[in-house]
Write a protein that holds these residues in place. Structure first.
Motif, PDB file in Angstrom:
ATOM      1  N   LYS A 134       0.404  -1.372  -0.137  1.00 51.28           N
ATOM      2  CA  LYS A 134      -0.390  -0.122   0.110  1.00 51.28           C
ATOM      3  C   LYS A 134       1.075   1.195   0.140  1.00 51.28           C
ATOM      4  CE  LYS A 134      -4.210  -1.678   2.463  1.00 51.28           C
ATOM      5  NZ  LYS A 134      -4.877  -2.035   3.249  1.00 51.28           N
ATOM      6  N   GLY A 135       2.676   1.054   0.053  1.00 50.77           N
ATOM      7  CA  GLY A 135       3.172   2.448   0.075  1.00 50.77           C
ATOM      8  C   GLY A 135       3.774   3.056   1.410  1.00 50.77           C
ATOM      9  N   GLU A 136       3.101   2.282   2.512  1.00 51.49           N
ATOM     10  CA  GLU A 136       2.933   2.693   3.432  1.00 51.49           C
ATOM     11  C   GLU A 136       4.702   3.747   3.689  1.00 51.49           C
ATOM     12  OE1 GLU A 136       2.285   1.812   8.320  1.00 51.49           O
ATOM     13  OE2 GLU A 136       0.931   1.343   7.048  1.00 51.49           O
ATOM     14  N   PHE A 137       5.035   2.227   3.879  1.00 51.21           N
ATOM     15  CA  PHE A 137       7.034   2.196   4.035  1.00 51.21           C
ATOM     16  C   PHE A 137       7.580   3.692   3.200  1.00 51.21           C
ATOM     17  CE2 PHE A 137       7.324  -2.389   5.130  1.00 51.21           C
ATOM     18  CZ  PHE A 137       6.568  -2.162   6.203  1.00 51.21           C
ATOM     19  N   PHE A 138       7.010   4.171   2.128  1.00 50.86           N
ATOM     20  CA  PHE A 138       7.938   5.291   1.490  1.00 50.86           C
ATOM     21  C   PHE A 138       6.678   6.825   1.813  1.00 50.86           C
ATOM     22  CE2 PHE A 138       7.707   1.141  -0.577  1.00 50.86           C
ATOM     23  CZ  PHE A 138       9.319   0.589  -0.745  1.00 50.86           C
ATOM     24  N   ASN A 139       5.321   6.405   2.014  1.00 54.87           N
ATOM     25  CA  ASN A 139       4.646   8.118   1.858  1.00 54.87           C
ATOM     26  C   ASN A 139       3.756   7.650   3.370  1.00 54.87           C
ATOM     27  OD1 ASN A 139       2.603   9.705   2.019  1.00 54.87           O
ATOM     28  ND2 ASN A 139       3.045  10.043  -0.298  1.00 54.87           N
ATOM     29  N   TYR A 160      25.492  -2.631  -9.666  1.00 56.66           N
ATOM     30  CA  TYR A 160      26.455  -2.534  -8.970  1.00 56.66           C
ATOM     31  C   TYR A 160      26.768  -0.706  -8.573  1.00 56.66           C
ATOM     32  CZ  TYR A 160      31.458  -2.036  -7.595  1.00 56.66           C
ATOM     33  OH  TYR A 160      32.739  -1.789  -6.982  1.00 56.66           O
ATOM     34  N   GLN A 161      27.082  -0.047  -9.053  1.00 59.55           N
ATOM     35  CA  GLN A 161      27.402   1.237  -8.683  1.00 59.55           C
ATOM     36  C   GLN A 161      26.015   2.397  -7.713  1.00 59.55           C
ATOM     37  OE1 GLN A 161      30.133   3.075  -9.454  1.00 59.55           O
ATOM     38  NE2 GLN A 161      30.804   1.718 -10.684  1.00 59.55           N
ATOM     39  N   SER A 162      25.033   1.874  -7.633  1.00 60.37           N
ATOM     40  CA  SER A 162      23.521   1.848  -6.914  1.00 60.37           C
ATOM     41  C   SER A 162      24.241   1.281  -6.109  1.00 60.37           C
ATOM     42  CB  SER A 162      22.860   1.249  -7.259  1.00 60.37           C
ATOM     43  OG  SER A 162      21.563   1.593  -6.285  1.00 60.37           O
ATOM     44  N   ALA A 163      24.866   0.094  -5.672  1.00 59.37           N
ATOM     45  CA  ALA A 163      25.297  -0.484  -3.542  1.00 59.37           C
ATOM     46  C   ALA A 163      26.593  -0.664  -3.798  1.00 59.37           C
ATOM     47  CB  ALA A 163      25.057  -1.758  -4.506  1.00 59.37           C
ATOM     48  N   LYS A 164      27.648   0.245  -4.452  1.00 56.70           N
ATOM     49  CA  LYS A 164      29.048   0.295  -4.355  1.00 56.70           C
ATOM     50  C   LYS A 164      29.129   0.870  -2.784  1.00 56.70           C
ATOM     51  CE  LYS A 164      33.281   2.471  -5.891  1.00 56.70           C
ATOM     52  NZ  LYS A 164      33.972   2.571  -7.288  1.00 56.70           N
ATOM     53  N   GLN A 177      26.312   5.032   9.551  1.00 57.08           N
ATOM     54  CA  GLN A 177      26.696   6.769   9.223  1.00 57.08           C
ATOM     55  C   GLN A 177      25.780   6.882   7.022  1.00 57.08           C
ATOM     56  OE1 GLN A 177      30.440   5.976   7.809  1.00 57.08           O
ATOM     57  NE2 GLN A 177      31.242   6.851  10.355  1.00 57.08           N
ATOM     58  N   GLN A 178      25.576   5.966   6.599  1.00 56.45           N
ATOM     59  CA  GLN A 178      24.485   5.325   5.919  1.00 56.45           C
ATOM     60  C   GLN A 178      22.573   5.502   6.019  1.00 56.45           C
ATOM     61  OE1 GLN A 178      26.357   5.497   1.869  1.00 56.45           O
ATOM     62  NE2 GLN A 178      28.236   4.452   2.880  1.00 56.45           N
ATOM     63  N   ASP A 179      22.592   5.746   7.259  1.00 59.09           N
ATOM     64  CA  ASP A 179      21.183   5.445   7.654  1.00 59.09           C
ATOM     65  C   ASP A 179      20.942   6.404   7.018  1.00 59.09           C
ATOM     66  OD1 ASP A 179      19.161   5.019   9.660  1.00 59.09           O
ATOM     67  OD2 ASP A 179      20.211   2.806  10.282  1.00 59.09           O
ATOM     68  N   GLU A 180      19.524   6.266   6.920  1.00 54.27           N
ATOM     69  CA  GLU A 180      18.759   7.069   6.924  1.00 54.27           C
ATOM     70  C   GLU A 180      17.480   8.303   8.004  1.00 54.27           C
ATOM     71  OE1 GLU A 180      16.055   4.179   4.944  1.00 54.27           O
ATOM     72  OE2 GLU A 180      18.097   4.574   4.984  1.00 54.27           O
ATOM     73  N   ILE A 181      17.176   7.293   8.341  1.00 50.12           N
ATOM     74  CA  ILE A 181      16.853   8.007  10.061  1.00 50.12           C
ATOM     75  C   ILE A 181      17.279   8.079  11.022  1.00 50.12           C
ATOM     76  CG2 ILE A 181      15.034   6.453  11.243  1.00 50.12           C
ATOM     77  CD1 ILE A 181      13.658   4.511   9.848  1.00 50.12           C
ATOM     78  N   TYR A 182      18.333   7.696  10.923  1.00 47.38           N
ATOM     79  CA  TYR A 182      19.454   7.968  12.331  1.00 47.38           C
ATOM     80  C   TYR A 182      20.488   9.177  11.533  1.00 47.38           C
ATOM     81  CZ  TYR A 182      24.558   8.057  14.180  1.00 47.38           C
ATOM     82  OH  TYR A 182      25.495   8.013  14.985  1.00 47.38           O
ATOM     83  N   ASP A 242      13.574   5.305   1.423  1.00 48.42           N
ATOM     84  CA  ASP A 242      14.426   5.755  -0.153  1.00 48.42           C
ATOM     85  C   ASP A 242      14.192   4.609  -1.451  1.00 48.42           C
ATOM     86  OD1 ASP A 242      15.752   6.703  -1.868  1.00 48.42           O
ATOM     87  OD2 ASP A 242      18.188   7.053  -0.255  1.00 48.42           O
ATOM     88  N   THR A 243      13.365   4.975  -2.507  1.00 46.84           N
ATOM     89  CA  THR A 243      12.906   4.233  -3.815  1.00 46.84           C
ATOM     90  C   THR A 243      14.201   4.519  -4.602  1.00 46.84           C
ATOM     91  OG1 THR A 243      11.851   5.807  -4.117  1.00 46.84           O
ATOM     92  CG2 THR A 243      10.713   4.892  -3.013  1.00 46.84           C
TER      93      THR A 243
END
Length: 546
Positions: free
Chosen positions: A382-387, A492-496, A523-528, A422-423
């Motif tokens: 239902k998109g709850e994790f994103f909106n 690969y570049q997206s996950a690098k 360090q790359q945790d969006e919530i943190y 983050d989508t």
């Protein structure tokens, strides 16, 4: 001539099953409906079960395991109650209780089963395995001379083999990288502590961070120790991370909340059948962090005791709740030990946050709560994790916090600040590396090969300067190719950068421990990262400004 019935396991376990039926009847039926007439129905019902099981064991055409039939019958009976009432067979009780125990007798390793092989992730510091020389990355292929590789062993099987009374011995056959022959280690089991506060460190000179993974036997003690440590380092504001914390002991959650809530407001209350299981808990001590900006992180994996803490903080306007909507478990279970060593975990009450809201999400015993298990998947669809707008609150379940803010009941704790997934990031390549154990294996190998140099570095120097460079990444890609993971440049570049970060974090964990691991991991945790920007808002809430 009537057949003779021998005294079997069924005869031994049947009284247990009937007693369980009686317990359920008394607590869930008779008291509600007034005793006498209903008790006759309960007695008649389990007499019927006794007759059926007796005929099955005596006369059924094929040989059957009546013990399994009884366990199955119990499970099916309890499905008609709620999603969290559960029966645990005797052979699984020890494993089920492991996560909440303060310690256990064993050899002291963290292990992982990958491709049907037991890997030593790390020997626990100060434990018997570390003392004899077990290393991260070792493969356990024999236990007391018996092969354990490639036999389909699971976690329960490993526990049975490696745990045992303190002072007893176990001999392991270890396959070590670059060693041609098996290495034998005889280990004397000892008491191994189990920790639930995964990390506690200072983010900067005034901001503390504490990660709590569950509410176990020693959680409150560990939490106080972490708070004292951070207070001693000048902590003025705190991030309490309860993401992925499934709960545990209710009283530990109450005590933890009390350390952060000033005065004596309500923390939580419960309401059961009659008055026996009704209770109310209020703050009463002078806590270690009653003043200072507070942020609590939650997500869809935060449940039960985690929600008690988050709900108490939110309803008393003590701190800011940040993340995504929590799981929604507002039922309290009591463990009831049964005579054969099995256990009934029976829901005895509902708990309510200080404002009066139940955060239990809906369930339906009529369909054996089948939709309940799919709830998180439905939230995702239902998109709850994103909106946040995808979350539909029930206006009939509207409540007010101590200072008048609106909150809702009926399905978890809704954060004050919603942080979506983050989508834009595709981590499918990273996930495949984890599925093939490449991230962990590479990190362990690097640690073992460079242990001498790493031990000369300080943690702060490593965090600031160490880099997983292109040369190291090329080795990871070779391992991925060998594991037949299809290379895709875009994926690969997206996950690098996450591959680099995760490897760096796992190496740090092997060298220093979980504080350094989470320092890098976050360090790359969006919530943190977002939480670090919200302390002024948290401070304003504490002042009553919102």
């Amino acid at each position: 001539m009537e057949n003779q019935i021998n005294n079997s396991k069924m005869q031994v376990r049947l009284p247990l099953f009937l007693a369980l039926a009686l317990i359920s009847g008394i607590l869930l039926g008779a008291t509600m409906f007034g005793g006498g007439a209903n008790m006759k129905k309960v007695i008649s019902g389990y007499e019927k079960i006794r007759e059926i099981l007796t005929y099955v064991e005596r006369d059924y055409v094929d040989t059957v395991n009546t013990e399994d039939l009884i366990d199955y019958s119990i499970d099916k009976m309890l499905e008609k109650l709620d999603p969290h009432t559960a029966y645990i067979p005797a052979k699984k009780v020890a494993l089920a209780n492991t996560q909440l125990e303060g310690g256990f007798d064993g050899i002291g390793i963290e292990f992982n089963i990958f491709k049907d092989t037991i890997y030593v992730v790390t020997p626990l510091s100060g434990g018997p395995s570390e003392a004899v020389g077990l290393q991260s990355g070792d493969k356990i292929v024999e236990v007391d001379g018996k092969n354990v590789a490639g036999i389909g062993i699971d976690n329960l099987g490993v526990f049975k083999l490696l745990r045992g009374p303190k002072g007893t011995k176990v001999t392991l056959g270890i396959k070590r990288r670059n060693a041609e022959k098996l290495i034998s280690f005889t280990i004397i089991r000892d008491k191994i502590p189990s920790y639930s506060v995964d990390a506690s460190y200072m983010i900067d000179d005034k901001t503390g961070y504490i990660k709590v993974s569950r509410f176990a036997e020693n959680t409150y003690k560990e939490f106080r120790e972490a708070m004292l440590k951070l207070n001693g380092k000048g902590m003025q504001r705190l991030i309490l991370d309860l993401r992925g914390n499934p709960g545990g002991y209710m009283d530990r959650a109450i005590n933890m909340a009390d350390e952060m809530i000033p005065g004596n407001p309500k923390i939580v209350y419960t309401d059961g059948k009659g008055y026996r299981y009704d209770s109310e808990a209020k703050a009463y001590i002078t806590g270690l962090f009653e003043k200072g900006a507070l942020i609590v992180l939650i997500d869809e994996g935060s449940a039960s005791a985690s929600e008690i803490v988050a709900g108490a903080i939110q309803d008393n306007d003590r701190g800011l709740i940040v993340g995504r909507r929590s799981f929604g478990k507002g039922l309290v279970q009591a463990p009831i030990s049964l005579t054969d060593g099995s256990e009934l975990r029976l829901t005895i009450s509902r708990y309510y946050t200080p404002s009066g809201r139940s955060i239990q999400k809906p369930y339906s015993p009529q369909d054996a709560n089948k939709d309940y298990d799919k709830d998180l998947l439905e939230r995702y669809k239902k998109g709850e994790f994103f909106n946040a707008d995808s979350i539909k609150q029930n206006e009939k379940l509207k409540y007010k916090t101590a200072k008048g803010r609106t909150v809702y009941g009926g399905g978890g704790i809704m954060p004050d600040v919603f942080i979506p997934l983050d989508t834009t990031i595709n981590l499918s390549y990273l996930n495949e590396l984890y599925n093939e154990n490449i991230i962990r294996e590479f990190s362990l190998n690097y640690y073992n090969d460079n242990k001498a140099n790493l031990s000369k570095m300080t943690a702060s120097a490593y965090i600031a300067n160490f880099e997983v460079d292109e040369a190291l990444l090329s080795q990871v890609l070779k391992m991925a190719d060998k594991a037949k993971i299809k290379y895709d440049e875009k994926r690969y570049q997206s996950a690098k950068r996450y591959i680099q970060q995760h490897i760096k974090a796992w190496i740090a964990r092997s060298v220093w421990g979980t504080d350094e691991f989470y320092t890098i991991w976050n360090q790359q945790d969006e919530i943190y990262e977002k939480a670090l920007q919200l302390f002024e808002k948290a401070a304003a809430l504490e002042r009553g400004e919102f």
